[in-house]
Motif scaffolding. Structure first.
Motif, PDB file in Angstrom:
ATOM      1  N   ASN A 171     -11.312   1.870  10.843  1.00 44.08           N
ATOM      2  CA  ASN A 171     -12.327   1.661  11.734  1.00 44.08           C
ATOM      3  C   ASN A 171     -12.280   1.023  12.962  1.00 44.08           C
ATOM      4  O   ASN A 171     -12.697   0.953  14.083  1.00 44.08           O
ATOM      5  N   GLY A 172     -11.254  -0.025  12.790  1.00 45.66           N
ATOM      6  CA  GLY A 172     -10.698  -0.937  14.096  1.00 45.66           C
ATOM      7  C   GLY A 172      -9.867   0.037  15.083  1.00 45.66           C
ATOM      8  O   GLY A 172      -9.462  -0.849  15.929  1.00 45.66           O
ATOM      9  N   GLY A 173      -9.701   1.012  14.957  1.00 45.46           N
ATOM     10  CA  GLY A 173      -8.831   1.814  15.794  1.00 45.46           C
ATOM     11  C   GLY A 173      -7.441   2.083  15.379  1.00 45.46           C
ATOM     12  O   GLY A 173      -6.635   2.809  15.964  1.00 45.46           O
ATOM     13  N   GLY A 174      -7.320   1.206  14.239  1.00 46.88           N
ATOM     14  CA  GLY A 174      -5.835   1.443  13.744  1.00 46.88           C
ATOM     15  C   GLY A 174      -4.861   0.490  14.382  1.00 46.88           C
ATOM     16  O   GLY A 174      -3.781   0.388  13.680  1.00 46.88           O
ATOM     17  N   ILE A 175      -4.807   0.265  15.677  1.00 43.77           N
ATOM     18  CA  ILE A 175      -3.430  -0.292  16.329  1.00 43.77           C
ATOM     19  C   ILE A 175      -3.742  -1.683  16.660  1.00 43.77           C
ATOM     20  O   ILE A 175      -4.845  -1.977  17.036  1.00 43.77           O
ATOM     21  N   THR A 176      -2.799  -2.539  16.177  1.00 38.42           N
ATOM     22  CA  THR A 176      -2.965  -3.923  16.705  1.00 38.42           C
ATOM     23  C   THR A 176      -1.597  -4.414  17.453  1.00 38.42           C
ATOM     24  O   THR A 176      -0.710  -4.129  17.050  1.00 38.42           O
ATOM     25  N   SER A 177      -1.871  -4.966  18.774  1.00 39.47           N
ATOM     26  CA  SER A 177      -0.757  -5.533  19.438  1.00 39.47           C
ATOM     27  C   SER A 177      -0.273  -6.656  18.699  1.00 39.47           C
ATOM     28  O   SER A 177      -0.685  -7.613  18.124  1.00 39.47           O
ATOM     29  N   ASN A 178       1.204  -6.668  18.486  1.00 37.64           N
ATOM     30  CA  ASN A 178       2.039  -7.498  17.927  1.00 37.64           C
ATOM     31  C   ASN A 178       2.495  -8.722  18.883  1.00 37.64           C
ATOM     32  O   ASN A 178       3.391  -9.797  18.383  1.00 37.64           O
ATOM     33  N   SER A 179       2.158  -8.471  20.176  1.00 36.55           N
ATOM     34  CA  SER A 179       2.783  -9.258  21.394  1.00 36.55           C
ATOM     35  C   SER A 179       2.830 -10.761  21.125  1.00 36.55           C
ATOM     36  O   SER A 179       3.811 -11.310  21.883  1.00 36.55           O
ATOM     37  N   LEU A 180       1.594 -11.449  20.792  1.00 38.50           N
ATOM     38  CA  LEU A 180       1.579 -12.752  20.544  1.00 38.50           C
ATOM     39  C   LEU A 180       2.143 -13.313  19.652  1.00 38.50           C
ATOM     40  O   LEU A 180       2.431 -14.348  19.204  1.00 38.50           O
ATOM     41  N   GLN A 181       2.610 -12.414  18.550  1.00 39.17           N
ATOM     42  CA  GLN A 181       3.288 -12.930  17.323  1.00 39.17           C
ATOM     43  C   GLN A 181       4.681 -12.781  17.224  1.00 39.17           C
ATOM     44  O   GLN A 181       5.467 -13.591  16.900  1.00 39.17           O
ATOM     45  N   GLY A 182       5.415 -11.849  17.964  1.00 39.75           N
ATOM     46  CA  GLY A 182       6.776 -11.606  17.781  1.00 39.75           C
ATOM     47  C   GLY A 182       7.214 -10.101  18.684  1.00 39.75           C
ATOM     48  O   GLY A 182       6.058  -9.525  18.859  1.00 39.75           O
ATOM     49  N   THR A 183       8.342  -9.654  18.628  1.00 34.62           N
ATOM     50  CA  THR A 183       8.873  -8.484  19.078  1.00 34.62           C
ATOM     51  C   THR A 183       9.771  -7.818  18.222  1.00 34.62           C
ATOM     52  O   THR A 183      10.368  -8.522  17.218  1.00 34.62           O
ATOM     53  N   LEU A 184       9.777  -6.678  18.302  1.00 32.82           N
ATOM     54  CA  LEU A 184      10.679  -5.735  17.250  1.00 32.82           C
ATOM     55  C   LEU A 184      10.197  -5.754  15.943  1.00 32.82           C
ATOM     56  O   LEU A 184      11.139  -6.025  14.923  1.00 32.82           O
ATOM     57  N   PRO A 185       9.235  -5.380  15.579  1.00 37.46           N
ATOM     58  CA  PRO A 185       8.454  -5.506  14.113  1.00 37.46           C
ATOM     59  C   PRO A 185       9.394  -4.472  13.450  1.00 37.46           C
ATOM     60  O   PRO A 185       9.552  -3.282  13.786  1.00 37.46           O
ATOM     61  N   SER A 186       9.974  -4.953  12.206  1.00 37.52           N
ATOM     62  CA  SER A 186      10.947  -3.992  11.412  1.00 37.52           C
ATOM     63  C   SER A 186      10.565  -3.821   9.856  1.00 37.52           C
ATOM     64  O   SER A 186      11.032  -3.269   9.261  1.00 37.52           O
ATOM     65  N   TRP A 187       9.604  -4.573   9.619  1.00 34.63           N
ATOM     66  CA  TRP A 187       9.256  -4.607   8.176  1.00 34.63           C
ATOM     67  C   TRP A 187       7.801  -5.246   7.764  1.00 34.63           C
ATOM     68  O   TRP A 187       7.334  -6.049   8.779  1.00 34.63           O
ATOM     69  N   SER A 188       7.200  -4.820   6.843  1.00 33.76           N
ATOM     70  CA  SER A 188       5.694  -5.390   6.789  1.00 33.76           C
ATOM     71  C   SER A 188       5.476  -5.422   5.278  1.00 33.76           C
ATOM     72  O   SER A 188       6.109  -5.037   4.339  1.00 33.76           O
ATOM     73  N   LEU A 189       4.747  -6.651   4.807  1.00 37.56           N
ATOM     74  CA  LEU A 189       4.292  -6.923   3.564  1.00 37.56           C
ATOM     75  C   LEU A 189       2.793  -7.300   3.310  1.00 37.56           C
ATOM     76  O   LEU A 189       2.314  -8.107   4.168  1.00 37.56           O
ATOM     77  N   ILE A 190       2.188  -6.373   2.420  1.00 29.64           N
ATOM     78  CA  ILE A 190       0.762  -6.927   2.388  1.00 29.64           C
ATOM     79  C   ILE A 190       0.683  -7.645   0.869  1.00 29.64           C
ATOM     80  O   ILE A 190       1.399  -7.353   0.087  1.00 29.64           O
ATOM     81  N   ASP A 191       0.220  -8.881   0.880  1.00 34.73           N
ATOM     82  CA  ASP A 191       0.174  -9.827  -0.101  1.00 34.73           C
ATOM     83  C   ASP A 191      -0.455  -9.028  -1.298  1.00 34.73           C
ATOM     84  O   ASP A 191      -1.206  -8.067  -1.461  1.00 34.73           O
ATOM     85  N   SER A 192      -0.334  -9.374  -2.617  1.00 38.12           N
ATOM     86  CA  SER A 192      -0.719  -9.120  -3.811  1.00 38.12           C
ATOM     87  C   SER A 192      -2.299  -9.074  -3.942  1.00 38.12           C
ATOM     88  O   SER A 192      -2.939  -8.373  -4.598  1.00 38.12           O
ATOM     89  N   THR A 193      -2.943  -9.772  -2.965  1.00 40.86           N
ATOM     90  CA  THR A 193      -4.450  -9.682  -2.964  1.00 40.86           C
ATOM     91  C   THR A 193      -4.953  -8.748  -2.130  1.00 40.86           C
ATOM     92  O   THR A 193      -6.314  -8.725  -2.081  1.00 40.86           O
ATOM     93  N   GLY A 194      -4.187  -8.357  -1.195  1.00 43.59           N
ATOM     94  CA  GLY A 194      -4.558  -7.350  -0.012  1.00 43.59           C
ATOM     95  C   GLY A 194      -5.272  -8.146   0.840  1.00 43.59           C
ATOM     96  O   GLY A 194      -6.017  -7.343   1.864  1.00 43.59           O
ATOM     97  N   LYS A 195      -5.305  -9.406   0.934  1.00 41.94           N
ATOM     98  CA  LYS A 195      -5.918 -10.314   2.157  1.00 41.94           C
ATOM     99  C   LYS A 195      -5.035 -10.553   3.292  1.00 41.94           C
ATOM    100  O   LYS A 195      -5.613 -10.612   4.434  1.00 41.94           O
ATOM    101  N   TYR A 196      -3.833 -10.524   3.173  1.00 46.64           N
ATOM    102  CA  TYR A 196      -2.934 -10.945   4.245  1.00 46.64           C
ATOM    103  C   TYR A 196      -1.768  -9.812   4.525  1.00 46.64           C
ATOM    104  O   TYR A 196      -1.211  -9.272   3.469  1.00 46.64           O
ATOM    105  N   LEU A 197      -1.539  -9.618   5.842  1.00 46.51           N
ATOM    106  CA  LEU A 197      -0.373  -8.777   6.245  1.00 46.51           C
ATOM    107  C   LEU A 197       0.688  -9.610   6.860  1.00 46.51           C
ATOM    108  O   LEU A 197       0.365 -10.461   7.760  1.00 46.51           O
ATOM    109  N   TYR A 198       1.923  -9.591   6.446  1.00 46.73           N
ATOM    110  CA  TYR A 198       3.042 -10.218   7.196  1.00 46.73           C
ATOM    111  C   TYR A 198       4.211  -9.282   7.753  1.00 46.73           C
ATOM    112  O   TYR A 198       4.518  -8.413   7.152  1.00 46.73           O
ATOM    113  N   VAL A 199       4.497  -9.634   8.943  1.00 45.48           N
ATOM    114  CA  VAL A 199       5.590  -8.692   9.699  1.00 45.48           C
ATOM    115  C   VAL A 199       6.697  -9.199   9.874  1.00 45.48           C
ATOM    116  O   VAL A 199       6.622 -10.444  10.606  1.00 45.48           O
ATOM    117  N   LEU A 200       7.942  -8.670   9.550  1.00 45.57           N
ATOM    118  CA  LEU A 200       9.164  -9.151  10.254  1.00 45.57           C
ATOM    119  C   LEU A 200       9.488  -8.845  11.714  1.00 45.57           C
ATOM    120  O   LEU A 200       9.220  -7.607  11.960  1.00 45.57           O
TER     121      LEU A 200
END
Length: 413
Positions: free
Chosen positions: A283-312
């Motif tokens: 519903n949010g449009g599906g796309i989030t810019s990563n520019s304020l957090q880092g560049t060249l995202p290469s991997w992601s992980l959703i934690d076991s609770t489904g509450k948090y997303l981490y991107v390498l």
């Protein structure tokens, strides 16, 4: 201070009990095991995860040989009894699966020791990735090219000229970990079932999401959706293409939604999965810019609770001390529409050139394998906020040469 005879006996008894339980004055018992690929020396590093501190200590006998060359992927059979290492070999396409390509099977013994069992060959060429089905029964192995059929010979040999990749399906024996090939009952040549399931052009990664298997195809920036039905994979809908996507670098999932990273456009894309394995932007449009957090995202992980997303973020930065490092982006996931909101304090530092990330089985710690500096970075996860912090006894552990992907298992069942 002097202790009485009974006091000394009590202390000795406690020390013996602590040793028996695998405890030390600086930590607790083992909560799980980590194995990390060492691509430079064709090895598999191994660590025990300390329950109290998250500290890593080397498994006795590690590193283990990968029983092949250029290990690129590894996966644990659910239950933790068997580990499968995908060796790409030399990457050539002149013989079955490419010279040296193999799947090495290991049994997991006490304290995480790996014992080699035997090797198998995928049916395609240049293996890239491995994944288990939701039941833990079938092992999927992704190859860059599907094999071509030589008319009149009955043989599958040489890469198919259409550039499409393939998934080889193996059934795993629950008692021995051995593999047996599953053929594609939907496609035949000369009344013989094909030994693979074809996917899109130049695939690089795949992920199981619910009852679907999705492959990321770098040849045309697409996703091939396959429905899982027993031991068969069925192409059920059109290949998904994503407007504005430049270079899909990874795919991950948690339940009913799928996460893609785009390393060139530097964004994160969220999709929900439908009953026909179709993908729809959230519903949010599906796309989030990563520019304020880092560049060249290469991997992601959703934690076991489904509450948090981490991107390498693979991009290399240089500290004030002249040391190279990379970063981890962090976001909260809105449970209603999967919109992402940055977590305060992110991005977090990790080693240089991160390639894989896992959460430990007790949901306390996160570990990242860093290719460029050959290390594993450990972090503590705050369950209330998703904030990451360094382990209490240091966050960096030496791996084996140029670290590849890593995987983690709880104690063996």
């Amino acid at each position: 201070m002097k202790l009485s005879f009974f006091g000394r006996m009590a202390m000795a008894l406690f020390a013996s009990l602590a040793l028996g339980l695998g405890m030390t004055a600086c930590g607790g018992g083992t909560v799980g095991y980590i194995w990390v690929l060492g691509q430079q020396y064709n090895q598999v590093g191994g660590f025990k995860v300390d329950d109290y501190t998250g500290n890593l200590t080397q498994i006795v006998g590690a590193p283990f040989v990968s029983n092949g060359s250029n290990p690129v992927s590894l996966v644990i059979k659910p239950g933790g009894r068997y580990v499968y290492v995908i060796n790409q070999g030399t990457g050539g396409t002149t013989s079955a699966s490419g010279p040296g390509a193999s799947i090495a099977v290991y049994a997991v013994g006490g304290d995480g020791v790996l014992t080699f069992q035997e090797t198998y060959e995928p049916q395609g060429y240049i293996p890239l990735w491995a994944q288990f089905d939701p039941t833990g029964t079938y092992l999927y192995v992704l190859t860059q090219y599907s094999p071509g059929y030589v008319s009149g010979s009955g043989l599958w040999t040489g890469p198919n000229t259409d550039g499409n990749g393939a998934v080889t399906v193996f059934q795993t024996d629950p008692n021995t970990g051995r593999l047996s090939l599953v053929t594609n009952s939907q496609t035949q040549k000369n009344n013989v079932n094909t030994p693979f399931f074809e996917v899109g052009q130049n695939p690089l990664m795949m992920k199981v999401a619910g009852g679907c298997l999705f492959t990321v195809n770098s040849g045309n920036q697409s996703i091939t959706p396959l429905a899982i039905s027993g031991n068969q994979l069925t192409f059920t809908t059109t290949t998904a293409f994503f407007p504005g996507t430049v270079k899909i670098s990874s795919i991950n999932s948690n339940g009913s939604f799928v996460v893609l990273t785009d390393s060139t456009a530097n964004n994160i894309q969220m999709y929900t999965t439908g009953s026909n394995c179709n993908l729809t932007a959230t519903n949010g449009g599906g796309i989030t810019s990563n520019s304020l957090q880092g560049t060249l995202p290469s991997w992601s992980l959703i934690d076991s609770t489904g509450k948090y997303l981490y991107v390498l973020n693979y991009a290399s930065l240089v500290s004030a001390q002249g040391t190279s490092y990379s970063s981890i982006s962090a976001y909260t996931i809105n449970p209603t529409n999967q919109q992402l909101a940055p977590i305060v304090g992110a991005p977090y530092t990790t080693g240089s050139g991160p390639v894989c990330m896992v959460e430990d089985s007790s949901n306390q710690y996160m570990y990242v394998s860093n290719h460029n500096d050959g290390t594993v970075t450990g972090k503590v996860i705050d369950p209330a906020t998703g904030i990451l912090s360094n382990l209490s006894r240091g966050a960096t552990f030496p791996a084996v040469g140029q670290a590849g992907c890593l995987t983690l298992s709880g104690n063996v069942e």
